[in-house]
Design a protein around this motif. Structure first.
Motif, short mmCIF file in Angstrom:
data_model
loop_
_atom_site.label_atom_id
_atom_site.label_comp_id
_atom_site.label_asym_id
_atom_site.label_seq_id
_atom_site.Cartn_x
_atom_site.Cartn_y
_atom_site.Cartn_z
N ARG A 208 -1.89 8.75 0.27
CA ARG A 208 -1.90 7.72 -0.77
C ARG A 208 -2.99 6.69 -0.48
NH1 ARG A 208 2.07 5.43 -4.34
NH2 ARG A 208 1.69 3.22 -4.73
N LEU A 209 -3.06 6.24 0.77
CA LEU A 209 -4.08 5.25 1.12
C LEU A 209 -5.48 5.83 0.92
CD1 LEU A 209 -1.57 3.82 2.38
CD2 LEU A 209 -3.10 3.04 4.20
N TYR B 260 1.66 11.23 -4.22
CA TYR B 260 1.02 10.68 -3.03
C TYR B 260 1.94 9.71 -2.30
CZ TYR B 260 -3.37 12.63 -4.72
OH TYR B 260 -4.35 13.49 -5.14
N ASP C 98 0.82 -1.21 0.00
CA ASP C 98 0.00 0.00 0.00
C ASP C 98 0.85 1.26 0.00
OD1 ASP C 98 -2.29 -1.55 0.09
OD2 ASP C 98 -2.42 -1.50 2.28
N LYS D 90 -6.37 8.25 -1.12
CA LYS D 90 -6.59 8.42 -2.55
C LYS D 90 -7.03 7.11 -3.20
CE LYS D 90 -6.31 10.53 -6.59
NZ LYS D 90 -7.24 11.62 -6.97
N ASN D 91 -6.43 6.01 -2.73
CA ASN D 91 -6.72 4.70 -3.31
C ASN D 91 -7.86 3.98 -2.60
OD1 ASN D 91 -4.64 5.01 -5.19
ND2 ASN D 91 -3.11 4.11 -3.81
N ILE E 112 -8.05 2.88 0.50
CA ILE E 112 -7.55 1.77 1.31
C ILE E 112 -7.60 2.14 2.78
CG2 ILE E 112 -5.55 0.33 1.82
CD1 ILE E 112 -4.64 0.79 -1.09
#
Length: 694
Positions: free
Chosen positions: A560-561, A555, A539, A563-564, A566
């Motif tokens: 980042r998490l 990200y 991740d 955005k995805n 997660i």
């Protein structure tokens, strides 16, 4: 006063008069470390390169000098490394928790006080510059030296770094901010070229440096790595364009040691003001480059002026301290306070705090339980008079309890001990062999220090520690894990095997005391994770730790998490307490250059505690790709049981802007923003309000 640009610029005329009287050779002398490597003995060279096995002859045992001209009554720059405290001396200085642990306090006032202590100890050793404001952003938590920075979030790093700058410089010590820029890998730091797009550069990797410049930082240290193919030590764009022109930085730039300057002409023209720690590319080579027309005389004059002006500003009437302040009771007490406030309770299912009356036999399991484990053995290695280990802390905390240590290497003996004990504490994680600064044999054949480098194999615990917790944790329902390490440690494989998890980072010389105090409830835990903990390493952004080229995406970490889409195992900014808090009624209104955010915070539990109120700004209405939300404010607040306070946090509107790479300008969008206020980045821990700007 000395921390302000206005004060330093007031010294310009006097500095210019001195510089105008100097020869070219004298000006160039100011631009280099005073050590002549060709005249050093083998023992001296080993000490300078960091013979970490010698207490008497270690790296930076005394301040390192650069420049200085006696006939002009101009003292040299006298370098002292950090950031855990002052590196000089033997068994004397205060060892604070590593910066990552202090980042977990989310307490800028505390960090400023630590800066005052470090400034005093620097002056006591005769130094006038502290080079321990390390604010690089870990793109991936496997970076071996990420223990020296404050977390994964640029905004938080900038706020904490600026606080350290202010504290150090209030003691008339120059603060050097490092490593500029994109220095986020260890093993490949001498060869890797980092690339990224301009929004990533401007919004993610440079803002925290600007925050420290705006706080008045006197010096910047360039980094070893390359950016877009150019060494950062002679990077015209980073040093001349961004730092000196766009940010109007008035201090001087120094290179990272020994290998930070690779080319005489490129470095001098590119904005490098000082080659450290000895002369290789400057000196006679630079004099000839000027005489032959490859480097304009104006470049030398500017560098000399920056150096002289800054040193004059910090030298005139500076505060004096003797060795009585070094490792004094007040400083050690502050190191303990930082450990208490940074140690983070991640999980607690009725296990903690331990009841002294019910814990007569404690099983202490793990190889690190009785180790003086204060972090990296590289250039940040501080040597205090003592270190309290977890075992020592636990023995002192409950004298009526029998503490039995087992290193965990034999599962059956560990199981038997856990079964008969009233409670179990696992102490697991990393030490300087696992992560830290890295110098290869090619760079220093005499280097004997233990260099961990990057965490290349895994971001989790060692396999034997994972097996230990999984096998022995369920044996005793009063089992707690204490994690030691400089950044995020993966927990998925063993998280359900114990009822409590505590992240202690590298907690400094009084760390064992603070760990025990929290385990027994004498201190209410209040740290917050300055990073996200995912379920899977995949991740996180991928990094080749031996790369010659590495691309950084926009990200990373919690953004980042999110955005995805997660969910993390543990969210950014999360930390439990032995009491409970409620944050409600968020309000936000523009007021000039800031957004004023207010919220009510109530201690709804039965004991005193600290909460960190966090403000995130949501950009869901943006016309450009932006994170769902980003941390843009925080404040630590202490509350008695039942007490309620209204907390106000100022969010600079500058921190709401995005960078337009086409026109090279920052833009504040006229739209409706979401203002989230709460105790972590998790949606369940936040309340929201809307605010229209523009």
């Amino acid at each position: 006063m000395r921390a302000t640009k206005e004060y330093r610029l007031s010294m310009t005329d006097e500095a210019k008069k001195i510089v105008d009287q100097l020869s070219l050779e004298q000006k160039v002398w100011l631009m280099s470390g005073n050590i002549d490597i060709t005249k050093m003995s083998r023992d001296e060279l080993m000490a300078m390169m960091g013979d970490m096995t010698s207490d008497e002859n270690h790296y930076n045992v005394v301040p390192y000098a650069a420049g200085g001209i006696e006939e002009q009554n101009l003292p040299p720059m006298l370098f002292v490394d950090g950031p855990r405290g002052v590196v000089c001396g033997n068994g004397q200085t205060t060892c604070f928790p590593v910066s990552m642990a202090r980042g977990a306090t989310f307490d800028t006032e505390l960090e400023e006080r630590i800066g005052h202590c470090i400034g005093k100890e620097t002056r006591a050793f005769g130094g006038n510059l502290f080079a321990g404001v390390c604010i690089n952003l870990p793109y991936n938590p496997g970076w071996g030296r990420s223990q020296e920075t404050y977390g994964e979030e640029s905004f938080q790093i900038g706020q904490m770094g600026a606080a350290l700058v202010r504290g150090v410089q209030d003691e008339d010590v120059m603060a050097c901010v490092k490593h500029y820029a994109f220095n986020d890998m260890e093993n490949a730091r001498f060869k890797c070229s980092v690339t990224c797009d301009q929004r990533t550069e401007q919004e993610i990797y440079l803002p925290h440096f600007k925050d420290c410049v705006d706080a008045g930082a006197a010096s910047i240290m360039s980094s070893y790595n390359r950016y877009n193919g150019v060494h950062c030590g002679h990077h015209n764009y980073l040093l001349n364009q961004v730092l000196k022109k766009e940010w109007d930085f008035d201090g001087f730039v120094m290179s990272d040691f020994c290998w930070g300057v690779r080319d005489t002409v490129e470095a001098a023209n590119g904005g490098q003001d000082m080659e450290m720690m000895w002369t290789q590319q400057f000196g006679d080579r630079l004099v000839r480059a000027v005489q032959d027309g490859f480097v304009p005389q104006e470049k030398i004059d500017e560098a000399a002026l920056r150096i002289v002006r800054t040193i004059l500003a910090f030298d005139r009437g500076h505060k004096e301290y003797d060795m009585s302040v070094v490792g004094c009771k007040e400083h050690i007490a502050l190191a303990k306070e930082a450990a208490r406030k940074g140690i983070t309770l991640i999980k607690n299912e009725g296990v903690l705090p331990f009841d002294r009356g019910n814990v007569r036999k404690l099983a202490l399991i793990g190889k690190l339980a009785n180790k003086a484990n204060i972090g990296d053995h590289g250039s940040s290695w501080v040597r205090p008079a003592y270190v309290v280990t977890p075992e020592e802390g636990l023995r002192r905390a409950n004298e009526d309890c029998e503490v039995i240590w087992n290193d965990g290497s034999d599962l059956e003996s560990a199981r038997a001990l856990a079964q008969e004990a009233d409670a179990v504490v696992f102490v697991v994680g990393y030490n300087h062999d696992d992560e830290g600064e890295f110098v290869s044999a090619e760079q220093a054949s005499n280097y004997t220090g233990a260099m961990g480098g990057d965490r290349k194999e895994s971001l989790g615990l060692h396999e034997d520690e994972i097996a230990l917790i999984r096998e022995i944790g369920p044996v005793n329902e009063k089992s707690a894990v204490v994690l030691i390490g400089g950044n995020m440690i993966m927990m998925t494989e063993w998280y359900e095997s114990v009822g409590a998890v505590l992240m202690a980072y590298y907690p400094g010389m009084e760390g064992g005391s603070a760990i025990a105090e929290i385990l027994y409830g004498d201190v209410n835990p209040s740290g917050k994770l300055p990073y996200v903990v995912p379920y899977k390493e995949s991740d996180l952004p991928y990094v080749d730790w031996e790369a010659t080229d590495q691309y950084y995406e926009y990200y990373h970490g919690y953004t980042r998490l999110e955005k995805n889409g997660i969910e993390p195992l543990v969210p950014y900014g999360f930390g439990l307490s032995y009491t409970t808090f409620a944050i409600s009624d968020p309000q936000a209104e523009p007021d000039g250059d800031v957004l004023r955010v207010r919220a009510k915070v109530c201690n709804t539990g039965e004991r005193e505690g600290d909460e960190v109120v966090q403000v995130y700004i949501g950009f869901e209405n943006s016309a450009v790709d932006r994170p769902r939300k980003q941390l843009r404010g925080f404040r630590r607040v202490s509350l008695q049981p039942g007490e309620e306070k209204t907390v106000e946090i100022e969010v600079p509107l500058e921190k709401l802007k995005y960078y337009d790479p086409t026109h090279r300008v920052w833009r504040l969008e006229q739209m409706e923003y979401t203002v989230y206020v709460g105790s972590s980045a998790a949606a369940d821990d936040l309340t929201a309000t809307k605010i229209a700007i523009g």
